[in-house]
Design a protein around this motif. Structure first.
Motif, PDB file in Angstrom:
ATOM      1  N   ARG A 157       0.838  -1.202   0.000  1.00 38.53           N
ATOM      2  CA  ARG A 157       0.000   0.000   0.000  1.00 38.53           C
ATOM      3  C   ARG A 157       0.875   1.256   0.000  1.00 38.53           C
ATOM      4  O   ARG A 157       0.604   2.218  -0.718  1.00 38.53           O
ATOM      5  CB  ARG A 157      -0.883  -0.022   1.246  1.00 38.53           C
ATOM      6  N   GLN A 158       1.920   1.235   0.806  1.00 38.50           N
ATOM      7  CA  GLN A 158       2.804   2.393   0.906  1.00 38.50           C
ATOM      8  C   GLN A 158       3.517   2.668  -0.410  1.00 38.50           C
ATOM      9  O   GLN A 158       3.813   3.823  -0.743  1.00 38.50           O
ATOM     10  CB  GLN A 158       3.835   2.163   2.016  1.00 38.50           C
ATOM     11  N   SER A 399       7.710  -7.736  16.963  1.00 37.15           N
ATOM     12  CA  SER A 399       7.328  -8.755  15.982  1.00 37.15           C
ATOM     13  C   SER A 399       5.832  -8.981  15.907  1.00 37.15           C
ATOM     14  O   SER A 399       5.342  -9.636  14.984  1.00 37.15           O
ATOM     15  CB  SER A 399       8.029 -10.088  16.319  1.00 37.15           C
ATOM     16  N   ASN A 400       5.078  -8.422  16.860  1.00 37.48           N
ATOM     17  CA  ASN A 400       3.640  -8.668  16.890  1.00 37.48           C
ATOM     18  C   ASN A 400       2.818  -7.387  16.853  1.00 37.48           C
ATOM     19  O   ASN A 400       1.607  -7.430  17.076  1.00 37.48           O
ATOM     20  CB  ASN A 400       3.274  -9.466  18.157  1.00 37.48           C
ATOM     21  N   THR A 401       3.462  -6.242  16.571  1.00 35.56           N
ATOM     22  CA  THR A 401       2.738  -4.957  16.550  1.00 35.56           C
ATOM     23  C   THR A 401       3.241  -4.069  15.428  1.00 35.56           C
ATOM     24  O   THR A 401       4.391  -3.605  15.447  1.00 35.56           O
ATOM     25  CB  THR A 401       2.917  -4.211  17.901  1.00 35.56           C
ATOM     26  N   LEU A 402       2.392  -3.825  14.446  1.00 32.54           N
ATOM     27  CA  LEU A 402       2.738  -2.949  13.334  1.00 32.54           C
ATOM     28  C   LEU A 402       2.473  -1.489  13.694  1.00 32.54           C
ATOM     29  O   LEU A 402       1.667  -1.182  14.567  1.00 32.54           O
ATOM     30  CB  LEU A 402       1.917  -3.319  12.089  1.00 32.54           C
ATOM     31  N   VAL A 403       3.143  -0.594  12.989  1.00 30.86           N
ATOM     32  CA  VAL A 403       2.842   0.830  13.020  1.00 30.86           C
ATOM     33  C   VAL A 403       2.321   1.187  11.635  1.00 30.86           C
ATOM     34  O   VAL A 403       3.051   1.059  10.643  1.00 30.86           O
ATOM     35  CB  VAL A 403       4.084   1.665  13.375  1.00 30.86           C
ATOM     36  N   ILE A 404       1.057   1.632  11.565  1.00 36.71           N
ATOM     37  CA  ILE A 404       0.397   1.875  10.283  1.00 36.71           C
ATOM     38  C   ILE A 404       0.021   3.360  10.198  1.00 36.71           C
ATOM     39  O   ILE A 404      -0.713   3.866  11.064  1.00 36.71           O
ATOM     40  CB  ILE A 404      -0.874   1.021  10.140  1.00 36.71           C
ATOM     41  N   PRO A 405       0.507   4.076   9.195  1.00 35.77           N
ATOM     42  CA  PRO A 405       0.091   5.480   9.021  1.00 35.77           C
ATOM     43  C   PRO A 405      -1.402   5.568   8.732  1.00 35.77           C
ATOM     44  O   PRO A 405      -1.908   4.873   7.837  1.00 35.77           O
ATOM     45  CB  PRO A 405       0.915   5.946   7.822  1.00 35.77           C
ATOM     46  N   ALA A 406      -2.106   6.414   9.452  1.00 30.85           N
ATOM     47  CA  ALA A 406      -3.548   6.565   9.229  1.00 30.85           C
ATOM     48  C   ALA A 406      -3.845   7.046   7.825  1.00 30.85           C
ATOM     49  O   ALA A 406      -4.906   6.757   7.258  1.00 30.85           O
ATOM     50  CB  ALA A 406      -4.134   7.542  10.259  1.00 30.85           C
ATOM     51  N   SER A 407      -2.912   7.762   7.219  1.00 30.62           N
ATOM     52  CA  SER A 407      -3.139   8.293   5.871  1.00 30.62           C
ATOM     53  C   SER A 407      -3.087   7.217   4.800  1.00 30.62           C
ATOM     54  O   SER A 407      -3.403   7.492   3.632  1.00 30.62           O
ATOM     55  CB  SER A 407      -2.107   9.368   5.560  1.00 30.62           C
ATOM     56  N   LEU A 408      -2.690   5.989   5.150  1.00 32.33           N
ATOM     57  CA  LEU A 408      -2.690   4.890   4.181  1.00 32.33           C
ATOM     58  C   LEU A 408      -3.973   4.084   4.193  1.00 32.33           C
ATOM     59  O   LEU A 408      -4.165   3.218   3.341  1.00 32.33           O
ATOM     60  CB  LEU A 408      -1.508   3.942   4.450  1.00 32.33           C
ATOM     61  N   LEU A 409      -4.864   4.348   5.149  1.00 32.87           N
ATOM     62  CA  LEU A 409      -6.098   3.550   5.246  1.00 32.87           C
ATOM     63  C   LEU A 409      -6.954   3.713   4.001  1.00 32.87           C
ATOM     64  O   LEU A 409      -6.987   4.765   3.385  1.00 32.87           O
ATOM     65  CB  LEU A 409      -6.894   3.988   6.478  1.00 32.87           C
TER      66      LEU A 409
END
Length: 409
Positions: A157-158, A399-409
């Motif tokens: 997505r990025q 290893s079990n927690t992603l960081v996802i930019p809200a602007s990519l939703l």
């Protein structure tokens, strides 16, 4: 006005090739009939379009449904079908006599649920899809799919979508996601949303409730908007507006049924004994919340006391709509227990629980996920979680927690 491609279009094409009747529900002005007309144009079929906003057509549809479909021979698109539910019995008769796929294209601004159609014997005979306002991905032209807690998905997505700074994100929240605004048809947000609320009360609310004080209902909507992303407190809302709690509860039901709001219910199972019971209230469109709560600019909204609530509402609604556009019931909950441990969003999918925390910060840290461990007591195993925030790129805390930019939703 430029047409914005909708993520639901492939699903519509699939369902009209399999079902004789397809019903697309959703609030006013989210583009239901526009999308269906666009799909019809792509098929090359000659399909008549009839709107029940026309009082003559509405009268015929209500009084003589059989004659209505003699005048408007299927295949036909009937817009605002909630004005003549008498048509459902006649549609059922056509289907039972062997009406081919794609005979009835229907839209409605009332959320008809399958159990409500059972009395008309249409349950199982009609495909029901729910369309909401535009997603960020639809505006950005991104490939649409239900939200996934998957690192390869977000890296892909990025690569195709440029992340936005937090200020730009709040500009989009403040503007909202109604197609007519995003396509540039209207520029004055106060005039647009003011007219939207007035028309909504005159058409949808009064149809469902009968006589209602328009000014009091508008005040009620403001009181509800001020509590978006919070646990629902019917008594407090009723007190703010001077209503009996029973009436406030009924009015909340109308907001949900007409596609203005939706609820996240608390996640619990037999291993989680101390969870709260009240659902969280969210709006499908942040622009309407901004108008109702009188934030005059994106800058003041970002700096204001409701900024966290706006961020949470935006992320939850984007994820919610990603499931609706795929024709799926959103498997979304939130978690809060009596020890004040809270998780903004819990997704139950494929036999796992995925905790999601929503933050306005661009620099998340592990302190923000300390409540995730509360789900370890559940009988369903915990899978990968995420922090959705204002970060500039996809990353991970562990290893079990992603960081996802809200602007990519």
């Amino acid at each position: 006005m430029e047409y914005i491609a909708r993520a639901m279009e492939p699903l519509v094409r699939e369902t009209v090739s399999e079902y004789a009747a397809v019903l697309v529900t959703g609030p006013q002005q989210v583009g239901k009939s526009t999308m269906l007309n666009h799909v019809i144009a792509q098929t090359g079929r000659a399909i008549e379009c009839v709107s029940l906003d026309n009082l003559t057509e509405r009268r015929l549809a209500s009084s003589d449904p059989a004659m209505f479909f003699q005048v408007h021979t299927p295949p036909v698109l009937v817009d605002e079908v909630q004005y003549a539910p008498e048509l459902f019995s006649e549609i059922k008769e056509h289907i039972d006599r062997g009406a081919p796929a794609g005979s009835f294209w229907l839209t409605g601004s009332q959320q008809f649920r399958p159990m409500e159609l059972t009395g008309e014997s249409l349950a199982g005979r009609v495909a029901i899809l729910s369309l909401s306002s535009l997603t960020q991905g639809e505006n950005d032209g991104a490939v649409a799919s239900p939200f996934s807690v998957s690192l390869p998905y977000w890296k892909q997505r990025q690569a195709s979508v440029q992340p936005k700074p937090i200020g730009k994100l709040f500009e989009e929240m403040h503007r909202g996601a109604m197609p007519a605004i995003d396509a540039g048809r209207y520029s004055n947000l106060d005039v647009f949303y003011g007219s939207y609320v007035q028309t909504y009360i005159e058409r949808d609310v009064r149809r469902l409730l009968g006589s209602v004080d328009a000014l009091q209902f508008a005040d009620f909507m403001r009181a509800v908007a001020a509590r978006c992303s919070q646990m629902t407190n019917v008594a407090a809302i009723a007190e703010d507006v001077g209503l009996r709690p029973e009436k406030a509860k009924a009015w909340l039901s109308v907001l949900e049924r007409s596609g203005i709001t939706f609820y996240l219910h608390p996640y619990s199972n037999n291993q989680l004994k101390r969870t709260v019971k009240a659902p969280k209230l969210h709006f499908h469109d942040c622009g309407l919340v901004a108008y109702l709560t009188k934030w005059t600019s994106a800058q003041t909204m970002e700096a204001g006391a409701m900024s966290g609530a706006f961020m949470e509402n935006f992320v939850v609604s984007e994820i919610w709509k990603s499931y609706l556009n795929a024709g799926m019931e959103p498997p979304l909950y939130y978690y809060r227990d009596h020890d004040a441990k809270e998780i903004n969003l819990v997704i139950e999918a494929d036999g796992e629980l995925h905790p999601i925390e929503i933050k306005k910060t661009a620099t998340p840290d592990k302190r923000m996920i300390k409540s995730f461990g509360a789900l370890d007591r559940a009988s369903v195993p915990r899978g990968c979680g995420a922090i959705v925030c204002a970060a500039e790129s996809v990353s991970a805390l562990d290893s079990n927690t992603l960081v996802i930019p809200a602007s990519l939703l």
